[in-house]
Design a protein around this motif. Structure first.
Motif, PDB file in Angstrom:
ATOM      1  N   THR A  59       0.856  -1.189   0.000  1.00  0.00           N
ATOM      2  CA  THR A  59       0.000   0.000   0.000  1.00  0.00           C
ATOM      3  C   THR A  59       0.889   1.234   0.000  1.00  0.00           C
ATOM      4  O   THR A  59       1.956   1.243   0.621  1.00  0.00           O
ATOM      5  CB  THR A  59      -0.929   0.045   1.232  1.00  0.00           C
ATOM      6  N   THR A  60       0.466   2.259  -0.714  1.00  0.00           N
ATOM      7  CA  THR A  60       1.265   3.478  -0.805  1.00  0.00           C
ATOM      8  C   THR A  60       0.451   4.677  -0.360  1.00  0.00           C
ATOM      9  O   THR A  60      -0.764   4.719  -0.526  1.00  0.00           O
ATOM     10  CB  THR A  60       1.747   3.728  -2.251  1.00  0.00           C
ATOM     11  N   THR A  61       1.144   5.639   0.219  1.00  0.00           N
ATOM     12  CA  THR A  61       0.572   6.932   0.572  1.00  0.00           C
ATOM     13  C   THR A  61       1.506   7.987   0.004  1.00  0.00           C
ATOM     14  O   THR A  61       2.722   7.909   0.204  1.00  0.00           O
ATOM     15  CB  THR A  61       0.467   7.089   2.100  1.00  0.00           C
ATOM     16  N   THR A  62       0.951   8.953  -0.706  1.00  0.00           N
ATOM     17  CA  THR A  62       1.758   9.953  -1.405  1.00  0.00           C
ATOM     18  C   THR A  62       1.503  11.333  -0.829  1.00  0.00           C
ATOM     19  O   THR A  62       0.353  11.713  -0.597  1.00  0.00           O
ATOM     20  CB  THR A  62       1.423   9.938  -2.900  1.00  0.00           C
ATOM     21  N   PHE A  63       2.595  12.079  -0.607  1.00  0.00           N
ATOM     22  CA  PHE A  63       2.521  13.444  -0.096  1.00  0.00           C
ATOM     23  C   PHE A  63       3.354  14.351  -0.996  1.00  0.00           C
ATOM     24  O   PHE A  63       4.484  14.003  -1.321  1.00  0.00           O
ATOM     25  CB  PHE A  63       3.114  13.548   1.314  1.00  0.00           C
TER      26      PHE A  63
END
Length: 113
Positions: A59-63
Motif C-alpha cells: 500500500t502506498t501513501t503519497t505526499f
C-alpha cells in the motif's frame, strides 16, 4: 495612441496575469504527474530494495514535498525465502518526471507469524 476607453476593451492580458497563469498550470501539471506516477515508482523502489524476497499487499501513501519531489510511504508484507514474513515500511523521496528515488528511512517491523 489608444484612449482609456479603447484600452479597457482590448483583449490584452496583463503580464502579471500571464505569469500567474503559467505558474498555476505548471503546479497543476506537477501535482497530476506526481500523484499518478509516484506511487508506482515508490512500489518499484521497495521491490528493488527488498529483492530477492517476495513482496505482497503493498500500500502506498503519497505526499507532495518541495517541487519537483513527492514523498511516498510504502508498506508491504515481505516474505523471506524460508517462509518468515514481516511488514516493511519505507519512505522514498520520488521525482516523478525522471523516476529518481531516494530511500529516506527503512523500518522492518516485527515478524507477522
Amino acid at each position: 495612441m489608444a484612449t482609456v476607453a479603447q484600452r479597457s476593451t482590448s483583449t490584452h492580458i496583463p503580464r502579471r496575469r500571464q505569469v500567474a497563469f503559467v505558474a498555476l498550470v505548471l503546479v497543476a501539471l506537477w501535482l497530476v504527474v506526481g500523484f499518478l506516477r509516484s506511487p508506482s515508482i515508490g512500489a518499484d523502489a521497495l521491490a528493488a530494495f527488498e529483492a530477492p524476497r517476495t513482496i505482497s499487499s503493498a500500500t502506498t501513501t503519497t505526499f507532495p514535498a518541495i517541487p519537483p519531489f513527492f514523498i511516498v510511504q510504502v508498506q508491504a508484507t515481505v516474505t523471506e525465502t524460508g517462509g518468515a514474513s514481516y511488514t516493511s515500511a519505507q519512505f522514498f523521496l520520488v521525482e516523478p518526471f525522471t523516476g529518481w528515488t531516494l530511500n529516506l528511512s527503512g523500518v522492518g517491523l516485527a515478524p507477522s507469524a
